[in-house]
Design an enzyme around this catalytic site. Structure first.
Site, PDB file in Angstrom:
ATOM      1  N   ASP A  97       0.837  -1.208   0.000  1.00  0.00           N
ATOM      2  CA  ASP A  97       0.000   0.000   0.000  1.00  0.00           C
ATOM      3  C   ASP A  97       0.870   1.254   0.000  1.00  0.00           C
ATOM      4  O   ASP A  97       1.484   1.605   1.002  1.00  0.00           O
ATOM      5  CB  ASP A  97      -0.905  -0.009   1.233  1.00  0.00           C
ATOM      6  CG  ASP A  97      -1.990   1.058   1.159  1.00  0.00           C
ATOM      7  OD1 ASP A  97      -2.004   1.832   0.185  1.00  0.00           O
ATOM      8  OD2 ASP A  97      -2.830   1.112   2.084  1.00  0.00           O
ATOM      9  N   ASP A 293      -2.501   5.153  -5.864  1.00  0.00           N
ATOM     10  CA  ASP A 293      -2.557   4.391  -4.616  1.00  0.00           C
ATOM     11  C   ASP A 293      -2.622   2.911  -4.932  1.00  0.00           C
ATOM     12  O   ASP A 293      -3.618   2.409  -5.454  1.00  0.00           O
ATOM     13  CB  ASP A 293      -3.758   4.801  -3.785  1.00  0.00           C
ATOM     14  CG  ASP A 293      -3.849   3.996  -2.487  1.00  0.00           C
ATOM     15  OD1 ASP A 293      -2.797   3.792  -1.860  1.00  0.00           O
ATOM     16  OD2 ASP A 293      -4.949   3.576  -2.126  1.00  0.00           O
TER      17      ASP A 293
END
Length: 625
Positions: A97, A293
């Site tokens: 992430d 992201d």
């Protein structure tokens, strides 16, 4: 601001009202995953600015760590990589992430954590673990003894716990030796974090607790990292921490680190089938701009941009039959493209899409970068781009970068894109994937309570036994008569004696088999070094063990490393010796007693005693002469 005047760094959670994905990555079974933005407000001359300056001075000839990616952004909702924490190392599958700044795993004492892929982290079993003591730079517990962390997400999931420091290992393909780093040890999980299969998250964002920042600040890697997500039919991929030789034709665009702590790009327009959408470039400049992201599944555009994009795509795909989405709760845009699920011909049927940047350069997307498979209709695909409601941020999730090498060049404030087959990345770029495992572990002189009872003179832990649970894609009834052959193959691959490898606990798991593999030292009193044990586990994790096709594919499900128990082995060994002596003594005494009895018996036979009554015989009559 008052906060800036005192030089404090404040984390604010900004919740975006975005649709969110479910665990499977399909919008069919739940709401789509939102994005959470922690913002860091600092004074201009903060330590963060000094840290960035310090990072620019690092040499570019630093090592890097290449790590495999697992799972799939749409099938699982995320990609994971493997990290090993502690001594002996404990393995975890962590979601990659780039939007998170903390790495965390479930702690052994967590009573509100879900059941995940691997066992919880046990600090008490690691001889190199240390809690992060309370200080002025962290939030502390009520006793003011230990630092805490907490992360909350818009879909009502959260993670909180304590901060700890321990050795983190990066696998057998890494040039980096295990390094000490701070991470979160969870005490509470809620929502998706509780129910997901992955153990936790590896934070790659921009912040002091980010794993990338910690490695860069120590001068261990250059200030960049790269992600390469596999395609629609492949999954997997690679992650590289640190710099390497980038492709000469890689397309770079600017990224502004001062705008937010997230990785953004200067997108100004979109083309569909070579035609520019009629959009004001300022539509991509709202809120946090255009954010990349890796932990988000799909792409989300401002309403105006989405409407123009959907209209252009529908116009180009007008010959295709439009069908309902897999879930009636969502109004998905779906097409029946082909009678089969083969995605290789999508680019011949559906239009290409280009992301246009401020420099005039463009980044070409194929249909797999904006479509996902229909979960109920073969040959059907749905649009993986959605409007983000009231928020004006453009969010590009993992679907947009499939089969694309994305380089986050933080040192030069740029992001690079290069179209490739991510499953063959190391071969295409000649990234060194043959780095040997580290010879020694970093010392831990700062830990006065280090337990050296099972350590080598140099401080290295001794491993007495390696236990691995492996899943094979063959039926257990087929595998059972071939267990001995498999054991020999494993011992040959591990370069150990056949007597050192045992296979046990064969169980059936659907059409697959689950087996237990035990690897022991050559001698009962011997041991493996921590590095050797880690290397053996890494070879299974990174699929470097080559099995014949008759055994199918394999996956490491779990493993444990048992410390060497010299005292127990000594006791066992000497107990066996004592028992042997006792047995021999009993046998000898028995033989002597038996010999004495035989001698007595013979003596009685040579001088028989006759009872007086038995000696009287009948008188015989004398015969005449």
């Amino acid at each position: 601001m008052a906060l800036a005047s005192i030089g404090a760094t404040v984390s604010l959670l900004i919740y975006l009202s975005l649709p969110c994905s479910n665990a499977s990555g399909s919008p069919a079974a739940g709401s789509r995953r939102p994005m959470v933005f922690p913002l860091f407000l600092s004074q201009p001359n903060s330590s963060r600015s000094m840290s960035l300056l310090h990072r620019k001075l690092h040499s570019k000839s630093l090592p890097h760590s290449r790590m495999r990616l697992y799972d799939d952004i749409l099938l699982n909702g995320y990609y994971t990589t493997r990290l090993w924490i502690g001594t002996p190392p404990q393995m975890f599958a962590l979601i990659v992430d780039s939007g998170s700044t903390v790495t965390y795993v479930p702690c052994s004492d967590c009573e509100q954590c879900g059941k995940h892929q691997d066992p919880k982290f046990q600090p008490e079993m690691s001889t190199t673990y240390q809690p992060v003591k309370c200080n002025m730079d962290c939030h502390c517990d009520d006793e003011k003894e230990q630092c805490l962390y907490e992360r909350e997400y818009a879909e009502h999931s959260s993670s909180k716990g304590v901060l700890g420091e321990d050795l983190i290992s990066f696998g057998n393909e890494s040039q980096l030796t295990p390094q000490r780093a701070v991470f979160g040890c969870e005490n509470v999980e809620t929502g998706d974090l509780y129910s997901q299969r992955a153990d936790g998250i590896i934070g790659l964002g921009q912040g002091d607790l980010s794993l990338v920042d910690q490695l860069v600040d120590k001068g261990l890697i250059s200030n960049s990292f790269a992600l390469c997500y596999g395609g629609m039919d492949l999954g997997g991929g690679s992650m590289v921490l640190g710099g390497f030789a980038y492709p000469s034709d890689m397309m770079f665009t600017d990224s502004d680190p001062d705008r937010s702590s997230y990785y953004n790009i200067d997108l100004t327009g979109i083309r569909v089938a070579g035609k520019d959408l009629l959009l004001d470039s300022r539509v991509f400049d709202g809120e946090h701009g255009v954010v990349l992201d890796s932990g988000t599944t799909y792409a989300y555009l401002p309403d105006a941009a989405f409407s123009a994009f959907e209209e252009a795509l529908m116009r180009e795909a007008s010959p295709l039959k439009q069908i309902d989405g897999p879930d009636p709760n969502f109004k998905d845009t779906c097409f029946l493209v082909a009678p089969s699920n083969d995605a290789s011909g999508l680019s011949k049927i559906l239009p290409s899409v280009e992301m246009v940047f401020k420099s005039g350069q463009s980044w070409l997307l194929s249909p797999e970068n904006y479509l996902f498979r229909h979960s109920k209709v073969h040959g059907a695909y749905c649009l993986g781009v959605f409007p983000n409601g009231k928020d004006h941020t453009t969010l590009l999730g993992g679907i947009v970068v499939r089969n694309t090498l994305v380089v986050y060049d933080r040192e030069n404030s740029k992001v690079g894109f290069w179209r490739t087959n991510c499953s063959e990345l190391s071969d295409r770029l000649h990234i060194d994937d043959s780095a040997p495992p580290p010879a020694t572990l970093p010392s831990n002189d700062s830990n006065p309570t280090l337990n050296t009872s099972s350590s080598l003179p140099g401080g290295e832990i001794q491993i007495g036994q390696i236990n691995l649970d492996i899943q094979l894609t063959v039926n257990s009834s087929y595998l059972k008569p071939r267990m001995e052959e498999l054991s020999k193959v494993l011992s040959k691959e591990l370069d150990v004696k056949s007597s050192q490898v045992y296979i046990s606990n064969l169980t059936s798991k659907g059409n697959n088999s689950l087996i237990g593999i035990v690897v022991v030292p050559t001698e009962p009193s011997g041991f493996f070094s921590n590095v050797t044990a880690t290397s053996i586990v890494s070879r299974f994790t990174n699929h470097q063990i080559k099995l014949p096709d008759i055994f199918g594919n394999y996956e490491l499900v779990s493993y444990t490393l048992e410390p060497s128990r010299k005292g127990a082995r000594w006791v066992m060994k000497n107990t066996i010796v004592v028992m042997a002596i006792v047995i021999v003594a009993v046998v000898v005494v028995g033989l002597i007693a038996y010999g004495v009895w035989l001698m007595w018996k013979r003596k009685q036979a040579s001088n028989p005693y006759i009872h007086v009554d038995e000696a009287i015989v009948a008188e015989q009559e004398l015969l005449p002469l």
